[in-house]
Design a protein around this motif. Structure first.
Motif, mmCIF file in Angstrom:
data_model
loop_
_atom_site.group_PDB
_atom_site.id
_atom_site.type_symbol
_atom_site.label_atom_id
_atom_site.label_comp_id
_atom_site.label_asym_id
_atom_site.label_seq_id
_atom_site.Cartn_x
_atom_site.Cartn_y
_atom_site.Cartn_z
ATOM 1 N N VAL A 169 6.436 55.284 54.636
ATOM 2 C CA VAL A 169 5.423 56.341 54.655
ATOM 3 C C VAL A 169 4.505 56.189 55.861
ATOM 4 O O VAL A 169 3.958 57.172 56.378
ATOM 5 C CB VAL A 169 4.596 56.297 53.345
ATOM 6 C CG1 VAL A 169 3.364 57.193 53.446
ATOM 7 C CG2 VAL A 169 5.452 56.713 52.158
ATOM 8 N N LEU A 170 4.341 54.959 56.347
ATOM 9 C CA LEU A 170 3.366 54.660 57.391
ATOM 10 C C LEU A 170 4.002 54.760 58.771
ATOM 11 O O LEU A 170 5.175 54.438 58.948
ATOM 12 C CB LEU A 170 2.794 53.267 57.170
ATOM 13 C CG LEU A 170 2.161 53.058 55.792
ATOM 14 C CD1 LEU A 170 1.772 51.602 55.593
ATOM 15 C CD2 LEU A 170 0.950 53.970 55.617
ATOM 16 N N PRO A 171 3.242 55.168 59.771
ATOM 17 C CA PRO A 171 3.800 55.326 61.124
ATOM 18 C C PRO A 171 4.269 54.002 61.708
ATOM 19 O O PRO A 171 3.668 52.941 61.454
ATOM 20 C CB PRO A 171 2.605 55.870 61.930
ATOM 21 C CG PRO A 171 1.657 56.414 60.928
ATOM 22 C CD PRO A 171 1.838 55.602 59.694
ATOM 23 N N SER A 172 5.302 54.042 62.480
ATOM 24 C CA SER A 172 5.805 52.856 63.161
ATOM 25 C C SER A 172 4.751 52.334 64.124
ATOM 26 O O SER A 172 4.093 53.097 64.837
ATOM 27 C CB SER A 172 7.095 53.195 63.915
ATOM 28 O OG SER A 172 7.545 52.093 64.668
ATOM 29 N N GLY A 173 4.574 51.017 64.150
ATOM 30 C CA GLY A 173 3.609 50.404 65.053
ATOM 31 C C GLY A 173 2.229 50.211 64.468
ATOM 32 O O GLY A 173 1.399 49.508 65.057
#
Length: 420
Positions: A307-311
């Motif tokens: 669900v969370l953005p990469s990086g």
């Protein structure tokens, strides 16, 4: 006599001794805080701290005066997070070191009876709030990271009174007019601002996150709608540097709760809030579930991370110790569900495989039977349920988490200085 009664008797006797010595006062003798447990799986309690590089850089820039917005920490979890005593301890310590950046994101109302977040007091009138635990996919409603939605109209009022330490000059609210455009009047302790939330256009809804800026720091906010509007969050922050910590917990929540939140809303909120660290703090309710399945749990956990953005720096808090009554176990007649240890093992392995950090909550609170020891200490650090912390216990374990993260920051700075 119980250990608590023994402790009370000791304090009474100590006071009597002082009276007999002619002081005329009952002495207070504070009980020493427990020594944090030694983690057997993570050095200094923290595994994979290299994954926190982005957070550590943001803290360094703040200390150097090179950052113009708060370092935003976003913790999402269950009742341990919702209660804000553990997160409140971290918030207070980090703001003392790096400066006050704001109170952070709050649910758009009062999510449960007894709601008492740190630094602010929230009251509402004619302000219905829906808070759903989404576990199992039974209630796939369109909620964002707060896990709640306020559906309000003319006559409704939400009031937030903030301590001076939580004064704010920036308010962000995500919502949508329903079914047509609606407006919010935001009355601060010194100033008035308005927000407009668009309704549907050709049956397409228009969710937005709106921002209001005040000229001076505010310690009170009154929110009144004109028209019908659905709200998902209220963020109280500041325009300058410092630290802001948002605690978004749903009582009874599991890791599925995070996965099933609406992607359109969560993406919108992440764009508006720009967190520098996301802390995932689920696990106890998963481990206590009667039909726990390790493969299903791992799938949900990986889905939550997706669900969370990469990086984006992410920290998983390993599930703490929790004991179940009536088991005849060796921890005062109680025992932890076997699946709770499996939850921790999966959390640590998945964190390693996906490149996120992991904090050994179980080890740092003392490991096996620590919930029993903390609950029966002269000053109890856990409640009788052996799952939730008392206020002193939450302050203590929040301090341990804070110290472990700040130690990682200091190590990183020292290593960076040596490399330079």
């Amino acid at each position: 006599m119980s250990l608590g009664a023994v402790g009370a008797a000791i304090l009474i006797l100590a006071g009597q001794a002082d009276v007999q010595a002619g002081t005329g006062a009952v002495a207070y003798r504070p009980v020493a805080a427990p020594t944090p447990g030694v983690s057997s799986i993570c050095p200094d309690g923290l595994c994979g701290e290299a994954a926190l590089e982005g957070l550590l850089q943001a803290l360094e820039a703040t200390e150097a005066g090179a950052r113009d917005r708060p370092v935003h920490i976003l913790q999402i979890g269950d009742s341990h997070t919702a209660g804000d005593r553990i997160t409140g301890a971290v918030r207070a310590r980090w703001q003392a070191r790096f400066g006050v950046g704001g109170r952070g994101v709050l649910p758009p109302g009062v999510p449960y009876a007894g709601y008492a977040p740190m630094q602010v007091e929230v009251t509402t009138t004619d302000w219905p709030l829906r808070t759903d635990v989404l576990s199992g996919g039974r209630l796939p409603v369109g909620v964002g990271f707060t896990g709640s939605e306020a559906d309000v109209a003319d006559g409704a009022v939400m009031t937030i009174a903030a301590e001076n330490s939580a004064a704010f000059d920036k308010v962000q609210i995500c919502g949508e007019g329903w079914p047509k455009d609606a407006e919010l009047a935001l009355t601060g302790s010194a100033g008035l601002r308005t927000m407009v939330f668009p309704g549907s256009r050709d049956e397409i809804w228009q969710p937005v996150c709106q921002t209001a800026i005040f000229d001076t720091l505010q310690t009170r906010l009154e929110i009144r709608p004109t028209g019908r509007v659905k709200l998902h969050d209220v963020r109280l922050t500041r325009q300058g540097p410092g630290v802001e910590l948002s605690n978004l917990g749903v009582v009874g929540g599991t890791i599925q709760d995070l996965v099933l939140r609406n992607g359109d809303w969560t993406r919108l909120e992440l764009d508006a809030w720009r967190p520098d660290l996301v802390i995932i703090a689920f696990g106890v309710n998963d481990g206590f579930a009667p039909n726990f399945d390790a493969d299903d749990y791992e799938s949900w956990l990986r889905g939550a991370l997706a669900v969370l953005p990469s990086g984006l720096p992410v920290l998983i808090l390993g599930a703490p110790e929790g004991l179940k009554a009536g088991t005849g176990g060796r921890c005062g007649g109680r025992a932890a569900p076997a699946s709770l240890a499996v939850v921790r093992d999966v959390q640590r392995r998945v964190a390693s495989e996906t490149g996120v950090a992991f904090w050994d909550w179980y080890g740092r609170m003392g490991g096996d039977c620590s919930a029993e020891r903390l609950a029966t200490a002269p000053e109890p650090y856990m409640r009788p349920d052996r799952v939730h912390f008392t206020s002193p216990g939450a302050e203590w374990i929040g301090g341990v988490l804070s110290d472990d993260l700040l130690a990682a920051y200091d190590r990183w700075k020292a290593a960076k200085g040596e490399a330079d």
